[in-house]
Design an enzyme around this catalytic site. Structure first.
Site, short mmCIF file in Angstrom:
data_model
loop_
_atom_site.label_atom_id
_atom_site.label_comp_id
_atom_site.label_asym_id
_atom_site.label_seq_id
_atom_site.Cartn_x
_atom_site.Cartn_y
_atom_site.Cartn_z
N CYS A 3 -6.16 -3.00 7.36
CA CYS A 3 -7.39 -2.22 7.31
C CYS A 3 -8.56 -2.95 6.67
CB CYS A 3 -7.14 -0.90 6.59
SG CYS A 3 -6.68 -1.02 4.85
N CYS B 187 0.83 -1.20 0.00
CA CYS B 187 0.00 0.00 0.00
C CYS B 187 0.87 1.25 0.00
CB CYS B 187 -0.93 -0.01 1.21
SG CYS B 187 -2.06 1.41 1.28
#
Length: 379
Positions: A215, A118
């Site tokens: 997440c 990410c």
């Protein structure tokens, strides 16, 4: 001397009011403090929060980064400090660059680290380009890592607080990205200092708990997410010992990782057994004694090098390496095979080394991060 003296002279030869800074805001206390401090010092702050996945799923997950609640919290901080805030829809980029690879890596028997991908493919590539498009002089984040001035330019160094240090997750930051990035929290000694700054600015997130899980993985249940993304991924199979003897059955290779001991469902044995290998094609989970987990030689590829001299300029490097985020760096010899591949020889064998994890390089003395790569095949 640091490029970012606490807490912020950002290294530009013009007044703060003429220096535009895009702050990547997750909605947590760290990035909120960065934005608030910069705004208080008079910088032209623009807050940006990424919508990375569906709000409905996000709202069901407390403590997750980039969820709907976090977007709301980031917006409240911007309103409190009086700077503009934008939400960018990066769902498709995040799915293509991070989530799909995460699922496929698990199906292949690896143990991926999606937070690194990410940072590498979304925050420090796509978002960084957006920051440039917004006319920003730099982009700041709430990561706990330091950017210091070296003889050959900006260097990446571990955070002052070893407990909060995030260098393992940022090894793939390129020199070009490092030139543009700023990490204003890297010098802080404790998280308490960060929360005190948040309270001083009256931020609504001053007491917000830290996020703990990936997440997009509710409650740390990786297998459930993978089954949703790849229906049929949890096909049952056999648990074998290292001689090929069947010891039991399992309900999907995706439920296991290298080094795992609990949850094997094969009690009544003379000694504890651990997962030592995964064979997703045959749907086999191979187990063995703890001694079978010891690894001395680790193949690494996709290397990002941050040293001053070229990576292949010498036949071997004496460094410290970190093979998991929770383990301290250990001494090793790194032998370059090309600009992007190497063989890492550990001076002391480590247990539970798994494909898909990162191998991060550190200077043998001091705090400098010299890059790293990905462990790419079995032991």
């Amino acid at each position: 001397m640091p490029f970012d003296p606490p807490l912020n002279s950002l290294g530009f030869s013009k007044p703060p009011a003429q220096t535009r800074v895009v702050v990547a805001m997750s909605g947590g206390v760290d990035s909120s403090v960065v934005a608030a401090e910069l705004a208080a010092e008079g910088y032209d702050v623009v807050g940006v929060t990424l919508q990375l996945y569906d709000h409905g799923a996000a709202l069901a997950k407390k403590g997750a980064c980039c969820a709907g609640r976090d977007i709301h919290d980031a917006r409240r901080v911007a309103e409190t400090m009086g700077f503009p805030h934008y939400v960018l829809d990066y769902e498709s980029r995040f799915r293509d660059s991070v989530i799909d690879e995460f699922a496929d890596a698990y199906l292949a028997g690896a143990t991926p680290v999606p937070c690194i991908r990410c940072n590498e493919r979304v925050k420090f590539r796509d978002l960084l380009e957006t920051a440039r498009d917004l006319g920003a002089d730099c982009m700041a984040t709430g990561h706990y890592i330091q950017r210091l001035a070296g003889e050959s330019g900006a260097e990446l160094h571990r955070a002052a607080d070893p407990v909060r240090d995030q260098s393992y997750f940022l090894f793939s930051t390129t020199p070009e990205q490092l030139d543009y990035l700023r990490f204003p929290l890297g010098h802080l000694r404790t998280k308490a200092e960060t929360r005190a700054l948040a309270a001083r600015h009256g931020l609504p997130v001053a007491d917000k708990p830290d996020s703990q899980d990936i997440c997009f993985v509710p409650d740390g249940n990786y297998a459930a997410v993978i089954e949703k993304l790849r229906p049929g991924a949890a096909d049952p199979g056999e648990i074998l010992d290292m001689q090929g003897q069947v010891l039991g059955q399992h309900d999907g290779v995706i439920h296991y990782t290298i080094g795992q001991r609990r949850g094997l469902g094969i009690g009544g044995l003379a000694e504890p057994l651990y997962v030592v290998k995964l064979d997703p094609d045959a749907r086999h989970v191979i187990v063995g004694p703890k001694t079978a987990l010891a690894t001395r030689t680790v193949p690494v590829r996709e290397i990002n090098w941050l040293g001053d001299a070229p990576f292949t300029s010498q036949p071997e490097w004496e460094m410290s390496v970190k093979l998991r985020s929770t383990r301290p760096p250990a001494p090793a010899i790194i032998r370059p095979l090309s600009e992007t591949e190497a063989e890492v020889d550990l001076l002391t064998p480590e247990e539970g080394v798994s494909p898909g994890q990162a191998c991060v390089f550190y200077a043998p003395e001091g705090s400098r991060v010299l890059g790293g790569g990905w462990i790419w095949k079995g032991r």
